[in-house]
Design a protein around this motif. Structure first.
Motif, PDB file in Angstrom:
ATOM      1  N   VAL A  37      -0.611  -7.669   9.233  1.00  0.00           N
ATOM      2  CA  VAL A  37      -1.778  -6.999   8.660  1.00  0.00           C
ATOM      3  C   VAL A  37      -2.409  -6.122   9.735  1.00  0.00           C
ATOM      4  N   SER A  38      -2.605  -4.841   9.418  1.00  0.00           N
ATOM      5  CA  SER A  38      -3.184  -3.910  10.378  1.00  0.00           C
ATOM      6  C   SER A  38      -3.801  -2.722   9.651  1.00  0.00           C
ATOM      7  N   SER A  39      -4.903  -2.210  10.204  1.00  0.00           N
ATOM      8  CA  SER A  39      -5.513  -0.992   9.648  1.00  0.00           C
ATOM      9  C   SER A  39      -4.623   0.220   9.899  1.00  0.00           C
ATOM     10  N   GLU A  40      -3.627   0.054  10.789  1.00  0.00           N
ATOM     11  CA  GLU A  40      -2.701   1.142  11.104  1.00  0.00           C
ATOM     12  C   GLU A  40      -1.496   1.167  10.156  1.00  0.00           C
ATOM     13  N   LEU A  41      -1.462   0.235   9.226  1.00  0.00           N
ATOM     14  CA  LEU A  41      -0.417   0.206   8.200  1.00  0.00           C
ATOM     15  C   LEU A  41      -1.025   0.558   6.851  1.00  0.00           C
ATOM     16  N   ASN A  42      -0.225   1.207   5.995  1.00  0.00           N
ATOM     17  CA  ASN A  42      -0.713   1.505   4.652  1.00  0.00           C
ATOM     18  C   ASN A  42      -0.879   0.218   3.861  1.00  0.00           C
ATOM     19  N   GLU A  43      -1.838   0.227   2.935  1.00  0.00           N
ATOM     20  CA  GLU A  43      -2.089  -0.946   2.079  1.00  0.00           C
ATOM     21  C   GLU A  43      -0.818  -1.362   1.341  1.00  0.00           C
ATOM     22  N   ALA A  44      -0.125  -0.393   0.753  1.00  0.00           N
ATOM     23  CA  ALA A  44       1.165  -0.656   0.097  1.00  0.00           C
ATOM     24  C   ALA A  44       2.268  -0.425   1.116  1.00  0.00           C
ATOM     25  N   LEU A  45       3.180  -1.383   1.245  1.00  0.00           N
ATOM     26  CA  LEU A  45       4.206  -1.280   2.277  1.00  0.00           C
ATOM     27  C   LEU A  45       5.510  -0.679   1.772  1.00  0.00           C
ATOM     28  N   GLU A  46       5.943  -1.083   0.577  1.00  0.00           N
ATOM     29  CA  GLU A  46       7.247  -0.635   0.061  1.00  0.00           C
ATOM     30  C   GLU A  46       7.162   0.036  -1.304  1.00  0.00           C
ATOM     31  N   VAL A  47       6.292  -0.472  -2.175  1.00  0.00           N
ATOM     32  CA  VAL A  47       6.215   0.039  -3.547  1.00  0.00           C
ATOM     33  C   VAL A  47       4.765   0.340  -3.924  1.00  0.00           C
ATOM     34  N   SER A  48       4.616   1.251  -4.873  1.00  0.00           N
ATOM     35  CA  SER A  48       3.284   1.584  -5.369  1.00  0.00           C
ATOM     36  C   SER A  48       3.411   2.037  -6.821  1.00  0.00           C
ATOM     37  N   ARG A  49       2.311   2.521  -7.375  1.00  0.00           N
ATOM     38  CA  ARG A  49       2.315   3.007  -8.762  1.00  0.00           C
ATOM     39  C   ARG A  49       1.531   4.304  -8.825  1.00  0.00           C
ATOM     40  N   CYS A  50       2.092   5.272  -9.510  1.00  0.00           N
ATOM     41  CA  CYS A  50       1.451   6.585  -9.604  1.00  0.00           C
ATOM     42  C   CYS A  50       0.159   6.496 -10.413  1.00  0.00           C
ATOM     43  N   SER A  51      -0.883   7.131  -9.891  1.00  0.00           N
ATOM     44  CA  SER A  51      -2.178   7.112 -10.586  1.00  0.00           C
ATOM     45  C   SER A  51      -2.192   8.065 -11.778  1.00  0.00           C
ATOM     46  N   LYS A  52      -1.197   8.974 -11.848  1.00  0.00           N
ATOM     47  CA  LYS A  52      -1.155   9.953 -12.938  1.00  0.00           C
ATOM     48  C   LYS A  52      -0.182   9.560 -14.047  1.00  0.00           C
ATOM     49  N   CYS A  53       1.099   9.361 -13.707  1.00  0.00           N
ATOM     50  CA  CYS A  53       2.094   9.060 -14.750  1.00  0.00           C
ATOM     51  C   CYS A  53       2.320   7.558 -14.936  1.00  0.00           C
ATOM     52  N   ASN A  54       1.736   6.743 -14.039  1.00  0.00           N
ATOM     53  CA  ASN A  54       1.782   5.283 -14.156  1.00  0.00           C
ATOM     54  C   ASN A  54       3.152   4.674 -13.846  1.00  0.00           C
ATOM     55  N   GLU A  55       4.066   5.472 -13.314  1.00  0.00           N
ATOM     56  CA  GLU A  55       5.390   4.951 -12.966  1.00  0.00           C
ATOM     57  C   GLU A  55       5.337   4.223 -11.616  1.00  0.00           C
ATOM     58  N   PHE A  56       6.122   3.137 -11.519  1.00  0.00           N
ATOM     59  CA  PHE A  56       6.297   2.474 -10.231  1.00  0.00           C
ATOM     60  C   PHE A  56       7.239   3.342  -9.379  1.00  0.00           C
ATOM     61  N   PHE A  57       7.003   3.351  -8.068  1.00  0.00           N
ATOM     62  CA  PHE A  57       7.933   4.076  -7.206  1.00  0.00           C
ATOM     63  C   PHE A  57       8.024   3.404  -5.838  1.00  0.00           C
ATOM     64  N   TRP A  58       9.201   3.616  -5.204  1.00  0.00           N
ATOM     65  CA  TRP A  58       9.415   3.149  -3.844  1.00  0.00           C
ATOM     66  C   TRP A  58       8.856   4.207  -2.906  1.00  0.00           C
ATOM     67  N   ILE A  59       8.052   3.790  -1.954  1.00  0.00           N
ATOM     68  CA  ILE A  59       7.360   4.732  -1.072  1.00  0.00           C
ATOM     69  C   ILE A  59       8.345   5.590  -0.287  1.00  0.00           C
ATOM     70  N   GLU A  60       9.496   5.035   0.072  1.00  0.00           N
ATOM     71  CA  GLU A  60      10.483   5.818   0.814  1.00  0.00           C
ATOM     72  C   GLU A  60      11.029   6.979  -0.016  1.00  0.00           C
ATOM     73  N   ASP A  61      10.883   6.915  -1.350  1.00  0.00           N
ATOM     74  CA  ASP A  61      11.339   7.999  -2.227  1.00  0.00           C
ATOM     75  C   ASP A  61      10.269   9.069  -2.441  1.00  0.00           C
ATOM     76  N   ALA A  62       9.068   8.822  -1.936  1.00  0.00           N
ATOM     77  CA  ALA A  62       7.958   9.774  -2.126  1.00  0.00           C
ATOM     78  C   ALA A  62       7.949  10.764  -0.968  1.00  0.00           C
ATOM     79  N   ALA A  63       8.270  12.011  -1.264  1.00  0.00           N
ATOM     80  CA  ALA A  63       8.354  13.035  -0.216  1.00  0.00           C
ATOM     81  C   ALA A  63       6.968  13.371   0.329  1.00  0.00           C
TER      82      ALA A  63
END
Length: 201
Positions: A37-63
């Motif tokens: 746990v660190s303030s220098e790390l993003n809250e989501a580590l590997e996966v998240s969800r789009c706030s617009k289309c609501n799709e789940f995505f892997w952060i490494e796939d987000a350009a």
């Protein structure tokens, strides 16, 4: 000190703000369940969800967006317990064993985050069932030939109150760098403690 970057949803291109991962963490805490746990790390580590289309995505796939919009953006957030379950049970998506292990590890952390925040582990009996199912499935996925996986398997057994199994798994760990953590886990077992705890190095 935090620095930020903007990434795009792989599905709709919506922009989100996230903490730019630090090359070397200066301020952090480590826990018995393997989470840092660190303030220098993003809250989501590997996966998240789009706030617009609501799709789940892997952060490494987000350009990374080179020319971000000049407005307040939603953050790349961590998933809720129910959202992790949605990802794991969505029959329309193919999840590899490695991806399943990541998702189940993060679901374990999501439950334990409550304990880290001084809250109860479960909010309902249904959640207890979700937790138990996840712990058993994660333990099956972990490769016992890997020493770090054995540490996590031992932690899962300890958190489930299966102290005999946890002690047996820990007895096979001889690596010098893991001895301090092993000692702390054995101490927790000797006191019948099942909650996640901070590693004091």
């Amino acid at each position: 000190m935090q620095s930020f970057q903007v990434v795009k949803c792989p599905y709709c291109g919506a922009q989100h703000r996230m903490v730019k991962p630090a090359k070397k963490l200066k301020d952090y805490e480590m826990y018995s369940d393997g989470k840092t746990v660190s303030s220098e790390l993003n809250e989501a580590l590997e996966v998240s969800r789009c706030s617009k289309c609501n799709e789940f995505f892997w952060i490494e796939d987000a350009a990374v967006e080179v020319n971000p919009v000049e407005e307040e953006l939603p953050i790349v957030r961590s998933l809720s317990i129910i959202e992790y379950v949605e990802m794991l049970t969505d029959n329309t998506q193919t999840v590899t064993p490695d991806e399943e292990e990541i998702l189940r590890m993060e679901l374990l952390w999501a439950f334990n985050d409550r304990v880290r925040q001084g809250k109860s582990l479960f909010e309902s009996e249904d959640e207890k069932t979700i937790w138990l199912t996840n712990m058993n499935a994660l333990s099956e996925l972990l490769d016992e030939s890997d020493v770090y996986s054995r540490m996590i398997k031992a932690e899962i057994a300890r958190e489930q109150g299966n102290f005999e199994l946890a002690e047996k798994l820990l007895s096979s760990i001889k690596e010098a760098q893991l001895m301090p953590i092993k000692k702390m886990m054995l101490n927790a077992i000797s006191h019948d403690e099942t909650e996640v705890f901070k590693i004091e190095m």
